[in-house]
Structures are given as C-alpha cells and as structure tokens.
Design a protein around this motif. Structure first.
Motif, PDB file in Angstrom:
ATOM      1  N   ILE A 256       0.837  -1.205   0.000  1.00 43.94           N
ATOM      2  CA  ILE A 256       0.000   0.000   0.000  1.00 43.94           C
ATOM      3  C   ILE A 256       0.869   1.251   0.000  1.00 43.94           C
ATOM      4  N   PHE A 257       2.040   1.178   0.651  1.00 43.98           N
ATOM      5  CA  PHE A 257       2.948   2.326   0.709  1.00 43.98           C
ATOM      6  C   PHE A 257       3.428   2.726  -0.682  1.00 43.98           C
ATOM      7  N   ALA A 258       3.551   1.749  -1.565  1.00 47.56           N
ATOM      8  CA  ALA A 258       3.958   2.054  -2.936  1.00 47.56           C
ATOM      9  C   ALA A 258       2.919   2.900  -3.656  1.00 47.56           C
ATOM     10  N   LYS A 259       1.655   2.827  -3.203  1.00 50.61           N
ATOM     11  CA  LYS A 259       0.590   3.607  -3.831  1.00 50.61           C
ATOM     12  C   LYS A 259       0.300   4.900  -3.071  1.00 50.61           C
ATOM     13  N   ASP A 260       0.425   4.859  -1.752  1.00 52.48           N
ATOM     14  CA  ASP A 260       0.088   6.011  -0.924  1.00 52.48           C
ATOM     15  C   ASP A 260       1.107   6.125   0.202  1.00 52.48           C
ATOM     16  N   SER A 261       1.887   7.212   0.204  1.00 48.35           N
ATOM     17  CA  SER A 261       2.940   7.389   1.212  1.00 48.35           C
ATOM     18  C   SER A 261       2.382   7.695   2.600  1.00 48.35           C
ATOM     19  N   GLU A 262       1.080   7.961   2.700  1.00 50.23           N
ATOM     20  CA  GLU A 262       0.487   8.270   4.005  1.00 50.23           C
ATOM     21  C   GLU A 262       0.535   7.071   4.949  1.00 50.23           C
ATOM     22  N   VAL A 263       0.702   5.882   4.382  1.00 56.72           N
ATOM     23  CA  VAL A 263       0.724   4.661   5.190  1.00 56.72           C
ATOM     24  C   VAL A 263       2.092   4.461   5.840  1.00 56.72           C
ATOM     25  N   ALA A 264       3.008   5.405   5.657  1.00 57.71           N
ATOM     26  CA  ALA A 264       4.368   5.238   6.169  1.00 57.71           C
ATOM     27  C   ALA A 264       4.400   5.035   7.678  1.00 57.71           C
ATOM     28  N   SER A 265       3.512   5.687   8.417  1.00 56.45           N
ATOM     29  CA  SER A 265       3.518   5.543   9.876  1.00 56.45           C
ATOM     30  C   SER A 265       3.191   4.114  10.291  1.00 56.45           C
ATOM     31  N   LEU A 266       2.259   3.469   9.606  1.00 56.62           N
ATOM     32  CA  LEU A 266       1.925   2.083   9.915  1.00 56.62           C
ATOM     33  C   LEU A 266       3.077   1.152   9.538  1.00 56.62           C
ATOM     34  N   LEU A 267       3.714   1.409   8.398  1.00 55.26           N
ATOM     35  CA  LEU A 267       4.833   0.586   7.967  1.00 55.26           C
ATOM     36  C   LEU A 267       6.005   0.708   8.942  1.00 55.26           C
ATOM     37  N   ALA A 268       6.294   1.940   9.356  1.00 50.50           N
ATOM     38  CA  ALA A 268       7.397   2.149  10.311  1.00 50.50           C
ATOM     39  C   ALA A 268       7.092   1.484  11.643  1.00 50.50           C
ATOM     40  N   LYS A 269       5.837   1.571  12.105  1.00 48.55           N
ATOM     41  CA  LYS A 269       5.460   0.930  13.372  1.00 48.55           C
ATOM     42  C   LYS A 269       5.614  -0.588  13.283  1.00 48.55           C
ATOM     43  N   ALA A 270       5.258  -1.170  12.130  1.00 49.69           N
ATOM     44  CA  ALA A 270       5.398  -2.612  11.958  1.00 49.69           C
ATOM     45  C   ALA A 270       6.868  -3.023  11.904  1.00 49.69           C
ATOM     46  N   TYR A 271       7.690  -2.231  11.231  1.00 50.24           N
ATOM     47  CA  TYR A 271       9.121  -2.533  11.175  1.00 50.24           C
ATOM     48  C   TYR A 271       9.740  -2.488  12.575  1.00 50.24           C
ATOM     49  N   ILE A 272       9.401  -1.466  13.344  1.00 50.59           N
ATOM     50  CA  ILE A 272       9.948  -1.357  14.704  1.00 50.59           C
ATOM     51  C   ILE A 272       9.435  -2.508  15.571  1.00 50.59           C
ATOM     52  N   GLY A 273       8.181  -2.925  15.346  1.00 47.68           N
ATOM     53  CA  GLY A 273       7.632  -4.044  16.104  1.00 47.68           C
ATOM     54  C   GLY A 273       8.346  -5.347  15.846  1.00 47.68           C
ATOM     55  N   MET A 274       8.886  -5.538  14.637  1.00 50.35           N
ATOM     56  CA  MET A 274       9.619  -6.765  14.324  1.00 50.35           C
ATOM     57  C   MET A 274      11.130  -6.580  14.483  1.00 50.35           C
ATOM     58  N   ASN A 275      11.521  -5.526  15.246  1.00 47.94           N
ATOM     59  CA  ASN A 275      12.929  -5.249  15.582  1.00 47.94           C
ATOM     60  C   ASN A 275      13.771  -4.894  14.364  1.00 47.94           C
ATOM     61  N   GLU A 276      13.154  -4.351  13.335  1.00 50.72           N
ATOM     62  CA  GLU A 276      13.874  -3.806  12.179  1.00 50.72           C
ATOM     63  C   GLU A 276      13.856  -2.285  12.300  1.00 50.72           C
ATOM     64  N   GLU A 277      14.552  -1.783  13.331  1.00 52.37           N
ATOM     65  CA  GLU A 277      14.472  -0.355  13.651  1.00 52.37           C
ATOM     66  C   GLU A 277      15.092   0.521  12.573  1.00 52.37           C
TER      67      GLU A 277
END
Length: 782
Positions: A234-255
């Motif tokens: 979804i981020f590839a289509k809409d950059s507004e989803v960046a906050s959700l993507l960043a939160k998921a990355y941090i949640g899986m220890n990919e800080e």
C-alpha cells in the motif's frame, strides 16, 4: 428437547420478532455494527404443534459467500439436544429454516441468507429503510472484511459484554489469512468509512478500525512481518501509510528500516502527526525524551484538534519532569463524546437457554455464585470505573502525574497554573475598589466612566461572566464524565499548607491526622451529608466544632467495644474545594458585614497581582480532580486499615467483590503490588475472571510460567463456559505467546501435561499452541 446442546438461545414470543427488531435498528449502527444474528425456526412436523423461533449472536463465521453462511446454519441441525427419555421416543424437534444476518459496515447494509431445510438458499440485502436489494460480489467482499474485523476487535473488548454471544475463530488457516490480507489490501482506502477509536476525532486512512484490527491481529502474536508485507504494497501507492509501515518494522525489531521509512516520508509529508508520534515513541524507548518533546510539540501544531497529540505531549512532559507544562497541556486536550458500541435492541425473550458443556462443569474450576455479596456503598459509587474514551485516557494521565509527584504537590502545581477561587475574588474586589464612585448627572443618568475605568470594569465583568458560566456548587463529588458531570466551577480554591494548620478542620479532609487514622469502615454517603451540614455553618462554628468532629476515629468491634487507633505517621489528604456560586457581597467575610476576609486582604496587598500568567481550568479536568480525590481518599483509608490490622495481628476481611474493586483501584493509582495482593485476596473468596485476567497479565510480564498457566487454564474454562470458543485473537493467546518467546512452546506444552488437566481442558489449552504452530509464531519450534 427443543433447545441446542451447546449453543446459547433466546426463544421468541412471536416468530421473527428478532429480525424485525434488527431491521428497525439498522439506521442506528454507526461503526462496525453489531455481531451477526442467527435466527432459526424449529418444528416437530406434527399437526397442531406450533413452531418455535430462537436466535443467538455469533462472530467469526466466514461471511465471504452465501454458501459459507448456509453451512453454519446447516451445522446447527446436528446440535439439537436429544430427548432424555429412554422408555418412549418423543417427537424430535428439527431445524426447519434459518436466517443469518451479517452487517456490512462499509455500505451500511445488512446481508441476509435464508435457508430452507431441506430446500434452497436465498441471499439478499436489507438497507436502512428496510428495502431489499440484490447481493453483489463487492458487497460480499465488504461484508466478509466487516465480519472478520468485528471478530478481532470484539474478542476481548471490556466495553462489549453481550449475553448469548458465541465467538468462533475468524481465521483458521494460512489460506484464510491470505484471503484476509488480500481483502484488506483491496478495501484499505475505504477503511475510514468504518470509524475509529474514541480518541480519534476524524477517521483517516491510517487511523480507523481496519488498521486497528490489522495491528491487533498480527501484533498480539508478534508476527509483524505479515503486516509489513501488506503495508509495503500500500505504501507504494500512498505514502500516508508510512507511519503504519514504520510501526510494523519497529515491532519486528527492524528499527533501521523503520527509521528510513520515517525519514523518507517526513520529507514528503512533514505535517503527518502519526509519523511524528511513531518517531516520538521510538525516541522515548531509547531514553531521548527531550528530542521526543520537540516532535510531540510539532505534532500538536500539525493536528491541534486531535486528542492524541495533546495526550502524547502530556506524557512526554511528565517524563521530563515538567509538571506544570504537563497539567496545562492536559487542560488543553480536546475531549470527545464517547459513543457506545453498536448493539441490538431486542424484545424480551420468552425464555433463555445458556447451556454449559459437561466437561467444564465437571472440572470444578468455575464456582457457582453463592448469592450476591454485600459491597461497601463507597466502593460501588467510585466514579472512575465509569469513565470512557478520552475522559478515561485523560484520567490515566492524571493518575500517572499524581503517582510521580504526589497529591499535595499536584495541588500546588494546579494552583500555580490555574486561576483559583480566592484569586478571582481578590481580583474582582480590587477592580471594584479602583472604580470611582460616580454621581448621577443632571438628567438622572450615571456619568460615563473614563476609558481606563471602563476597561477595568469590562475585564472584571468578562472574567466574572466566564467564571460564573462554569460555576455551581461543587458538593456532588465524583460523577462520571459521560453526560453526568455536575456544573462545578472551572476555578478551584486550594488552601495553602500554612493555612491548613490554622484553618477549619472539617469533613473536607480525610481524617488521617497525627493522632488518629481513619476508621475501619470506608466512608459512605453520611460523610457527604456531614460535609454539607458543616458547610452551612459559619466559620466560627466550624472552628469550634472541627476538632470535636475529627477527634474520634474508631468503631465498635464484634464485642461492642470501640476500636481506637494509636498514633501513626500520615499526611492529610486535602480535598480541592470547588468555587461556590457568587453572591452580591462577594469578597467579604462569612458574616456579610462588609469586611473582607484576612486571606482576601493579603492577596489584594500583593503587588503586581494579575491573571496574565494563569488559565482557567476546564470543567472536565476540574471534575477529574474530584474523581481522583475520591480514588485517593478510599485508597488511603484502605491502606491505613490494612496497616492497623497488621499491627494488631488481626485478619483483615473483605468480600470478594470488595477486593476486586480495591484491586482495580490500585491499578488505576499505579500501585501494582498492592493491586496484585488485592486480586489474590479476591480469588480466595470467589472466582473472578477480571482478577484472573489482571493476574495473567502481571505474571506474563514477570515471566512466571507456572502461575501464568494456572490463570490461563481458569480463564479458558470461563470463556468457553460463556461461548468464547476462539483460540485467537484472545488475551490468553497473547500472553502465552509472550511467554513462548522466552520459554518456548514445547516447555509450555510439557508444563501443561504435568499439571494433570482433564482431557477436555487440555485440548482447549493445546488449541493455543496449535495456532502458534500453524502460523509459526515465535517459539513454536523450540
């Protein structure tokens, strides 16, 4: 028998009345909608025998097509309870037809599937006007996602308690999870139509029930990699989803990847408060609170109308020790009305059937209710448990603040940043003194004041009107914020510590003095009546009677002898007195003889006194202070009683319900160990699912495997007793998976085997580990 074996049922007075009631309430559903409704009609096939209609609520059923819903209705035909009579075969009841109703939260329509047994299947759509339409593939897709989100978000919602609500697993296989992800991707941009959590004013693409459901489903099992794959597309289509993507990355220890996403997105959209909040939380987790404060302030500038931005800034200020700024920021929070979850309004059933599975009844884990326990009225009337939405979150921030600095320091901070009653009276009296006395002019009219006097008068009138608009008698303490708040003043007078030693000692203070501690009985309504009577007396009468009223602090024991308490070290809990309604002789003493009170004279003599550096306290925050006072008052009495009984070597007894309330009170006030002790005392007296849930959370955080499993087993039996048959997502599965990260699922499995559980309960507990193995939750392979 005309009832199902293990399925709850509500029998109708008139067949079909539940369907009519649901149709009438469709227009009132605002967000995700209610659980699915399953209505069946049973018949014996005999002439002269009336058919009966019954219904129950259910979630987790696959609503992707009419065939899957019809399959659920068909499964109920095998659940009809057989007759117990062995000597004569009575006429058996059979399911003749059924109707399954599932609400589409995107299009605000109800999809219904009628099934005739034997016969055909008919699917149609009912809109808010009760008109029929054809069910299209697009509507089925929306209905499927709506049903899954309800099953996920309603699984452990404390605010959604419904009798006869059967909860099944919404996603039972990896293939079903892939279909859920594909549907979520297809409808992601429509997610704002579902609404959002209570603290979000306006639902957006990244803040809505769809994103909350995705993060809850994958976050509770610590499988953020699946969420990352979805958000990347979804981020590839809409950059507004960046906050959700960043939160998921941090949640899986990919800080590092998460920070790269945040940096890239902030260049394109620097005004996104959700992005700033993700970065702020990350910095706070790394101990960089000062940097986080800059981001939190920027988030407030980006979204000043959102509660979440102000609440985040308040948290950061508390972490920095900037308590005055924290209180001012909390006062600036925009508060939203809490909307209750969507519920059915059904007519009263003719009878109710809530069966218990035999192996759960045989386990002996769930104790039968031994009658209604007596609970102290003061504990029942605590207003804090009734807070919802933004008011509950604001109160949590206030309790966190008082846990850090203490009650007395909180009152001092409050008086330093907000306009107090005495200050307002002094300012108004000073303004009245500055106004010259004008004589009537020749034509009988008052002479006009000078521009300077006029401005002074206008400022005084403006301040008076703003305060009077928010001022009433504040005697009704501790009402909840949900539409029942009284008209307390927005300015509260706080007595200084020096005046506490000379001022009247009435019932406004908690009686923990240097000589006595509180009585064993928690104060009740009589305390408030005593306070009202004392307020009606003059200051002289209060001073003369105050010592007498507070000098005795005991009560009679079982033998009729009075229990007196020895001297204990304690600090008086000062009650924030609400500003009274203004009178004509405001600023004078209690006798209305035209003389000013000494405190008022002292404040008027201060040079440069003004309100330029203070603000008016919002009414809702004013009321939250009174709610906090009630909680602290009861808690202080309770702890003083416990300490006294320990010194006397006497057992301290409360009912199970009272211990449960005290445990919740301790958690609200950040006293975790005392709360744990209260919950354990509660379980000594009765079975309490609430107490077991809180203890399971505490044990899981401590990594205590044996005690966690003990709590999980009892909660699992309780949930299956009340038809929550799903293994995931549930709070039990979440905490077991948390333990699995440390101990591994094999150790959990062997520990359960060693506990000698009945076969039925062991199978229920193994369902959590089976889910972990199927979806490869961390710890499943060791």
């Amino acid at each position: 028998m005309d009832a199902f074996r293990d399925v709850p049922e509500f029998f109708e007075v008139e067949i079909g009345e539940s369907l009519v009631a649901r149709t009438e309430t469709l227009a009132s559903f605002r967000e995700l909608g209610p659980p699915d409704l399953c209505h069946v009609i049973k018949s014996t096939g005999r002439a002269g025998q009336k058919d009966i209609g019954s219904y129950h609520y259910v979630s987790g059923v696959d609503a992707s097509s009419s065939a899957s819903l019809a399959a659920y209705l068909n499964s109920l035909t095998y659940a009809v309870e057989d007759s117990n009579a062995w000597f004569s075969k009575s006429t058996a009841w059979k399911v003749r037809s059924g109707c399954y109703c599932c609400f589409n939260a995107f299009s605000r329509v109800d999809i219904r599937v009628d099934v005739k047994i034997p016969g055909g299947v008919n699917a149609y759509v009912i809109d808010v006007r009760g008109e029929r339409h054809e069910a299209t593939p697009e509507l089925w897709q929306e209905t499927y996602l709506s049903a899954v989100l309800r099953a996920i978000l309603y699984a452990d919602d404390a605010n959604y308690r419904l009798a006869g609500y059967r909860k099944l697993d919404p996603i039972t296989s990896p293939d079903a999870e892939i279909r859920f992800l594909q549907t979520a991707e297809a409808l992601f941009m429509k997610g704002w139509q579902l609404g959002s959590d209570p603290e979000i004013q306006v639902a957006s693409v990244v803040s809505n029930h769809l994103t909350s459901g995705i993060l809850k489903y994958f976050g509770d099992s610590y499988r953020y990699d699946q969420a990352v794959n979805l958000f990347e597309k979804i981020f590839a289509k809409d950059s507004e989803v960046a906050s959700l993507l960043a939160k998921a990355y941090i949640g899986m220890n990919e800080e590092v990847k998460g920070l790269q996403v945040i940096a890239h997105a902030l260049r394109e959209n620097p005004q996104s408060y959700t992005l700033l909040h993700v970065q702020c939380d990350f910095l706070r987790s790394k101990g960089q609170t000062e940097w986080a404060a800059k981001l939190a302030r920027q988030a407030v500038n980006c979204a000043p109308s959102e509660f979440a931005t102000w609440a985040k800034l308040t948290e950061v200020y508390i972490g920095l020790g900037m308590f005055e700024s924290a209180l001012l920021t909390l006062n600036s929070c925009p508060m939203f009305t809490y909307n209750e979850r969507d519920l059915h309004r059904m007519p009263a059933p003719a009878r109710t059937h809530l069966p218990t599975k035999q192996f759960i009844a045989d386990s002996g884990i769930l104790e039968e209710d031994g009658g209604k326990e007596e609970v102290d009225v003061a504990l029942l009337r605590l207003p804090a448990p009734g807070l919802r939405g933004t008011f509950a979150q604001a109160y949590a921030l206030l309790t966190r603040l008082v846990a850090v600095i203490g009650w007395d320091e909180l009152l001092k901070t409050r008086s330093a940043v907000f306009v107090m009653e005495e200050e307002y009276r002094a300012q108004k009296a000073q303004s009245a003194m500055d106004l010259p006395v004008e004589k009537p002019s020749a034509n009988g009219r008052d002479a006009k004041a000078t521009p300077k006097d006029s401005s002074v008068r206008d400022s005084a009138v403006t301040l008076a009107s703003s305060t009077e608009a928010l001022s009433e008698n504040g005697s009704s303490v501790g009402r909840s914020m949900n539409g029942r708040a009284d008209d307390n003043a927005s300015t509260i007078g706080i007595t200084s510590p020096t005046e506490r030693s000379t001022g009247p000692q009435d019932g406004d203070k908690l009686g923990i003095s240097s000589e006595n501690i509180p009585t064993i009985k928690v104060s009740s309504e009589s305390d408030r009546e005593q306070e009202h009577l004392e307020r009606s007396k003059s200051e002289d009468e209060e001073e003369s009677s105050g010592d007498d009223n507070n000098s005795t602090g005991g009560e009679e024991d079982a033998d009729g002898q009075e229990i007196t308490f020895g001297a204990t070290a304690g600090v008086a809990l000062e009650k924030p007195t609400a500003a009274a309604a203004q009178t004509e002789d405001e600023g004078t003493d209690g006798n209305n003889n035209g003389t000013r009170s000494p405190r008022l004279e002292k404040m008027m003599q201060q040079d440069g006194f003004s309100f330029s550096n203070k603000r008016l306290c919002e009414r809702w925050l004013d009321n939250l202070f009174m709610v906090l006072y009630e909680d602290l008052r009861i808690w202080t009495i309770f702890r003083a009683e416990v300490a006294h009984y320990k010194t006397q070597h006497v057992a301290y007894r409360k009912t199970g319900s009272e211990w449960e309330i005290l445990g919740e009170l301790g958690l609200r006030l950040q006293h975790k160990e005392e709360a744990k002790e209260a919950f354990l005392r509660c379980l000594d007296n009765k079975f309490s699912a609430k107490a077991w849930t809180k203890l399971l959370e505490m044990y899981a955080e401590e990594g205590d495997l044996q005690r966690s499993l003990n709590a999980a087993i009892r909660l699992t039996a309780y949930q299956h007793r009340w038809y929550q048959e799903s293994a995931y997502p549930t709070a039990i599965a979440h905490y077991l998976f948390k333990l699995g990260q440390t101990h591994g699922h094999q150790k959990i499995s062997y520990t359960m085997l060693s506990m000698g559980l009945p076969e039925g309960l062991l199978k229920l507990m193994e369902a959590y580990l089976d889910y972990g193995k199927m979806f490869k939750v961390e710890g499943y392979d060791y």
